[in-house]
Scaffold this active site. Structure first.
Site, PDB file in Angstrom:
ATOM      1  N   ARG A   3       0.816  -1.216   0.000  1.00 39.31           N
ATOM      2  CA  ARG A   3       0.000   0.000   0.000  1.00 39.31           C
ATOM      3  C   ARG A   3       0.861   1.283   0.000  1.00 39.31           C
ATOM      4  O   ARG A   3       0.389   2.353  -0.381  1.00 39.31           O
ATOM      5  CB  ARG A   3      -0.874   0.000   1.256  1.00 39.31           C
ATOM      6  N   SER A   9      -1.553  -3.903   9.830  1.00 33.25           N
ATOM      7  CA  SER A   9      -2.548  -3.173  10.635  1.00 33.25           C
ATOM      8  C   SER A   9      -3.998  -3.353  10.191  1.00 33.25           C
ATOM      9  O   SER A   9      -4.906  -3.027  10.941  1.00 33.25           O
ATOM     10  CB  SER A   9      -2.211  -1.682  10.603  1.00 33.25           C
ATOM     11  N   CYS A  55      18.599   3.659  -4.409  1.00 34.99           N
ATOM     12  CA  CYS A  55      18.066   4.174  -5.669  1.00 34.99           C
ATOM     13  C   CYS A  55      19.108   4.937  -6.489  1.00 34.99           C
ATOM     14  O   CYS A  55      19.179   4.792  -7.711  1.00 34.99           O
ATOM     15  CB  CYS A  55      16.860   5.055  -5.413  1.00 34.99           C
ATOM     16  N   GLN A 100      13.081   7.512  -9.483  1.00 36.05           N
ATOM     17  CA  GLN A 100      13.550   6.901  -8.238  1.00 36.05           C
ATOM     18  C   GLN A 100      12.606   5.803  -7.755  1.00 36.05           C
ATOM     19  O   GLN A 100      13.029   4.882  -7.060  1.00 36.05           O
ATOM     20  CB  GLN A 100      13.668   8.048  -7.221  1.00 36.05           C
ATOM     21  N   GLY A 144      12.585  10.225  -2.383  1.00 38.29           N
ATOM     22  CA  GLY A 144      13.581   9.350  -1.766  1.00 38.29           C
ATOM     23  C   GLY A 144      13.385   9.238  -0.266  1.00 38.29           C
ATOM     24  O   GLY A 144      13.761   8.251   0.357  1.00 38.29           O
ATOM     25  N   ARG A 201      19.658  16.915  -1.549  1.00 32.97           N
ATOM     26  CA  ARG A 201      18.205  16.867  -1.791  1.00 32.97           C
ATOM     27  C   ARG A 201      17.775  18.146  -2.494  1.00 32.97           C
ATOM     28  O   ARG A 201      18.138  19.247  -2.078  1.00 32.97           O
ATOM     29  CB  ARG A 201      17.479  16.770  -0.443  1.00 32.97           C
ATOM     30  N   HIS A 256      15.619  11.160  -9.392  1.00 33.70           N
ATOM     31  CA  HIS A 256      16.952  11.523  -8.925  1.00 33.70           C
ATOM     32  C   HIS A 256      17.813  11.844 -10.158  1.00 33.70           C
ATOM     33  O   HIS A 256      17.777  11.114 -11.152  1.00 33.70           O
ATOM     34  CB  HIS A 256      17.610  10.363  -8.185  1.00 33.70           C
ATOM     35  N   GLN A 289      18.764  14.800  -5.512  1.00 36.06           N
ATOM     36  CA  GLN A 289      17.790  13.750  -5.192  1.00 36.06           C
ATOM     37  C   GLN A 289      16.407  14.303  -4.848  1.00 36.06           C
ATOM     38  O   GLN A 289      16.270  15.276  -4.106  1.00 36.06           O
ATOM     39  CB  GLN A 289      18.337  12.885  -4.046  1.00 36.06           C
TER      40      GLN A 289
HETATM   41  N1  HSE Z   1      18.065   7.192   0.284  1.00 33.71           N
HETATM   42  C1  HSE Z   1      17.457   7.651  -0.901  1.00 33.71           C
HETATM   43  C2  HSE Z   1      16.990   9.069  -0.764  1.00 33.71           C
HETATM   44  C3  HSE Z   1      16.300   6.789  -1.243  1.00 33.71           C
HETATM   45  O1  HSE Z   1      16.836   9.518   0.381  1.00 33.71           O
HETATM   46  O2  HSE Z   1      16.782   9.736  -1.758  1.00 33.71           O
HETATM   47  C4  HSE Z   1      16.558   5.623  -2.098  1.00 33.71           C
HETATM   48  O3  HSE Z   1      17.611   4.801  -1.779  1.00 33.71           O
END
Ligand code: HSE
Length: 371
Positions: free
Chosen positions: A10, A38, A137, A354, A168, A271, A278, A164
């Site tokens: 899910r 759950s 990823c 990703q 992620g 990020r 990514h 990224q």
């Molecule tokens: N650790 C990665 C991220 C996610 O935070 O973008 C995929 O491995």
């Protein structure tokens, strides 16, 4: 007919996996049991007539789990850490296919990315390996993009800068980013239409607001909108100044490729505001001075998903962006050129989804291989 249990179907990766399996009609090849941590006893998702349970079973039921031929889990490391050791201790010898990271470096596990390490996977199966784990990823997307260079043993070393996506970190992080977008828009929407307010004034309003507690920052600790976050993973340094995400780069790449000599991979993982793709800029030292066209051909011919984009402005903006790749299996590779530093040095930019090649797709393909 093999009985397959699905856990974590899910969640975001699980949903992408289910969608892909539905698209490819995978459910017709086995009997499916959907498990839940759950919602036990509630209605199961419906994919196929007569070849699935219609009610959700307990993901904690050791007897049921032990009766399954294959367990596919996207539930995360917390679940795996509890259930997997117990199952193995009880002697369960079925296949465990996992998207979580915790078993990746286990010596009895193979990291799966079949277009790149089909041979390693086949050897594993022949040697009785029963645990197959999806890779990080960023690593999987890099190897899908540049498999042509890695499997031909052309990479002396690689330095990677990643960009990224929010995905992620999980579904909650995408919501957080979208809420931040809305929050920023709401505080400046009047000023945007008032030409007596300068852009510098607007930028100052946003910066001030972004530093207040009013901005939602649960996942990322700091705003992602209008910002970049140069730290991915747990708070602790893992090794010599590397974050957890950066540390995985070399470790997992070499495990996936089963290298005899470690290929040094070093990264700065960051990020950015994209949603589910990514991107990575690589700076590679090759073992040989190959003509650019040969490098391009090796990359393009490695697998059917790679798409080498010509190093031109319109093509790059059209086909080498998270927006263009998102939701597809395409692995875009472009901005490929030799560097000023020397003729064995190349730089390249790559983008991949990703959630697809970075997570769900290797899992789906491994399951189909084990039937
Ligand atoms: N650790 C990665 C991220 C996610 O935070 O973008 C995929 O491995």
């Amino acid at each position: 007919m093999k009985r397959i249990g699905f856990v974590g179907w899910r969640g975001m990766v699980g949903s992408v996996l289910m969608n892909r399996m539905k698209q490819e009609h995978d459910f017709s090849f086995f009997y499916s049991i959907f498990l839940s941590t759950s919602q036990i006893g509630k209605v199961a998702p419906y994919f196929i007539k007569n070849k699935q349970d219609l009610v959700l079973q307990s993901a904690w039921d050791m007897e049921l789990l032990s009766s399954l031929d294959i367990i596919v889990t996207c539930q995360g490391s917390e679940y795996t850490n509890v259930i997997y050791p117990q199952l193995r201790k009880n002697g369960w010898s079925g296949y465990w296919i996992d998207s979580a990271s915790c078993l990746r470096m286990n010596q009895n596990a193979v990291i799966i990315l079949d277009p790149v390490n089909q041979t390693v996977i086949d050897q594993g199966i022949n040697n009785g390996v029963k645990t197959f784990v999806g890779g990080n990823c960023t690593v999987s997307l890099m190897l899908m993009a540049l498999g042509g260079l890695f499997v031909n043993d052309l990479v002396e070393w690689a330095s990677v800068s990643t960009y990224q996506a929010a995905s992620g970190y999980g579904a909650r992080a995408i919501r957080e980013l979208l809420i931040q977008m809305g929050q920023v828009y709401n505080i400046i929407s009047d000023s945007l239409n008032d030409f007596s307010v300068t852009v510098l004034d607007i930028e100052a309003i946003i910066s001030k607001f972004s530093k207040t507690n009013a901005m939602l920052v649960d996942c990322f600790k700091k705003p992602l909108i209008g910002n970049i976050l140069p730290w991915i993973g747990e708070e602790d340094i893992v090794y010599e100044g590397q974050t957890q995400e950066e540390w995985k780069g070399q470790l997992e790449t070499n495990k996936i490729l089963n290298t005899t000599r470690i290929i040094p991979i070093d990264s700065v993982c960051v990020r950015v505001c994209s949603l589910r793709c990514h991107s990575q800029a690589l700076f590679i030292k090759l073992k040989k001075n190959l003509p650019l066209i040969e490098i391009e051909n090796l990359i393009q011919s490695h697998n059917e998903w790679v798409d080498v984009v010509p190093n031109q402005c319109d093509q790059s903006l059209d086909k080498l962006t998270p927006l263009s790749v998102s939701g597809t299996l395409r692995i875009a590779v472009g901005r490929l050129r030799k560097m000023n530093i020397g003729n064995k040095f190349v730089t390249v930019f790559t983008v991949g989804d990703q959630l697809l090649w970075g997570a769900a797709e290797p899992i789906r393909r491994m399951l189909m291989k084990l039937l």
